[in-house]
Design a protein around this motif. Structure first.
Motif, mmCIF file in Angstrom:
data_model
loop_
_atom_site.group_PDB
_atom_site.id
_atom_site.type_symbol
_atom_site.label_atom_id
_atom_site.label_comp_id
_atom_site.label_asym_id
_atom_site.label_seq_id
_atom_site.Cartn_x
_atom_site.Cartn_y
_atom_site.Cartn_z
ATOM 1 N N ARG A 1 47.073 37.623 43.838
ATOM 2 C CA ARG A 1 45.930 37.890 44.725
ATOM 3 C C ARG A 1 46.231 37.475 46.164
ATOM 4 N NH1 ARG A 1 41.338 34.644 42.283
ATOM 5 N NH2 ARG A 1 43.118 33.341 41.832
ATOM 6 N N TYR A 2 46.872 36.322 46.329
ATOM 7 C CA TYR A 2 47.188 35.838 47.675
ATOM 8 C C TYR A 2 48.209 36.745 48.361
ATOM 9 C CZ TYR A 2 44.699 31.834 45.929
ATOM 10 O OH TYR A 2 43.735 31.037 45.376
ATOM 11 N N CYS A 3 49.154 37.236 47.584
ATOM 12 C CA CYS A 3 50.154 38.156 48.135
ATOM 13 C C CYS A 3 49.508 39.472 48.572
ATOM 14 C CB CYS A 3 51.261 38.418 47.124
ATOM 15 S SG CYS A 3 52.317 36.993 46.814
ATOM 16 N N THR A 4 48.556 39.972 47.790
ATOM 17 C CA THR A 4 47.883 41.212 48.193
ATOM 18 C C THR A 4 47.065 40.985 49.455
ATOM 19 O OG1 THR A 4 45.928 40.885 46.791
ATOM 20 C CG2 THR A 4 47.745 42.155 45.849
ATOM 21 N N GLN A 5 46.439 39.817 49.548
ATOM 22 C CA GLN A 5 45.660 39.513 50.747
ATOM 23 C C GLN A 5 46.566 39.472 51.985
ATOM 24 O OE1 GLN A 5 43.904 35.551 51.171
ATOM 25 N NE2 GLN A 5 42.031 36.511 51.945
ATOM 26 N N TYR A 6 47.722 38.848 51.848
ATOM 27 C CA TYR A 6 48.670 38.788 52.963
ATOM 28 C C TYR A 6 49.125 40.190 53.371
ATOM 29 C CZ TYR A 6 52.907 38.179 55.619
ATOM 30 O OH TYR A 6 53.861 38.275 56.609
ATOM 31 N N VAL B 1 40.072 41.623 46.211
ATOM 32 C CA VAL B 1 40.889 41.496 45.007
ATOM 33 C C VAL B 1 40.285 40.399 44.129
ATOM 34 C CG1 VAL B 1 42.520 39.869 46.086
ATOM 35 C CG2 VAL B 1 43.249 41.226 44.115
ATOM 36 N N LYS B 2 40.338 40.595 42.800
ATOM 37 C CA LYS B 2 39.823 39.571 41.875
ATOM 38 C C LYS B 2 40.548 39.662 40.542
ATOM 39 C CE LYS B 2 36.099 42.176 39.679
ATOM 40 N NZ LYS B 2 34.712 42.146 39.252
ATOM 41 N N TYR C 1 39.929 41.695 54.276
ATOM 42 C CA TYR C 1 40.378 41.775 52.886
ATOM 43 C C TYR C 1 40.191 40.385 52.302
ATOM 44 C CZ TYR C 1 43.221 43.105 48.876
ATOM 45 O OH TYR C 1 43.661 43.405 47.604
ATOM 46 N N ARG C 2 39.433 40.298 51.227
ATOM 47 C CA ARG C 2 39.086 38.972 50.719
ATOM 48 C C ARG C 2 39.401 38.819 49.223
ATOM 49 N NH1 ARG C 2 35.010 42.285 50.684
ATOM 50 N NH2 ARG C 2 33.346 42.159 49.169
ATOM 51 N N ILE C 3 39.571 37.585 48.824
ATOM 52 C CA ILE C 3 39.758 37.251 47.418
ATOM 53 C C ILE C 3 38.393 36.878 46.862
ATOM 54 C CG2 ILE C 3 40.797 35.625 45.793
ATOM 55 C CD1 ILE C 3 43.123 35.325 47.811
ATOM 56 N N ILE C 4 38.025 37.502 45.745
ATOM 57 C CA ILE C 4 36.763 37.200 45.076
ATOM 58 C C ILE C 4 37.066 36.283 43.895
ATOM 59 C CG2 ILE C 4 34.826 38.155 43.774
ATOM 60 C CD1 ILE C 4 35.200 40.754 45.351
#
Length: 90
Positions: A18-23, A34-35, A86-89
């Motif tokens: 998830r963190y990689c997709t956010q970056y 993303v979740k 773009y955020r992590i849920i």
């Protein structure tokens, strides 16, 4: 502008996916979220210029050195013009 809804299958939880997709999304000036899902998949939506979204999707398979993506279920959906990041849920 396009928006995609993607379900990512494989070893994608507990590996920083998830963190990689956010970056990657932020790096490409894309928006979305993303979740983690209870069934072990990761669900996300990504939105932006078509070429940048395509580059993002191509990168998903090798986005984290610890993840192993086996399948992507991709559907196009309606853009959300007011979305800003773009955020992590959780």
């Amino acid at each position: 502008m396009i928006r995609l809804h993607i379900i990512v299958h494989g070893r994608v939880q507990g590996v920083g996916f998830r963190y990689c997709t956010q970056y990657e999304a932020s790096h490409r000036q894309l928006t979305g979220w993303v979740k983690n899902n209870d069934n072990g998949t990761v669900e996300l939506e990504v939105q932006g210029e078509e070429e940048k979204v395509k580059q993002f999707v191509q990168k998903i398979g090798k986005i984290s050195p610890f993840a192993k993506v086996t399948k992507l279920d991709i559907t196009e959906t309606s853009p959300i013009p007011t979305e800003k990041d773009y955020r992590i849920i959780y």
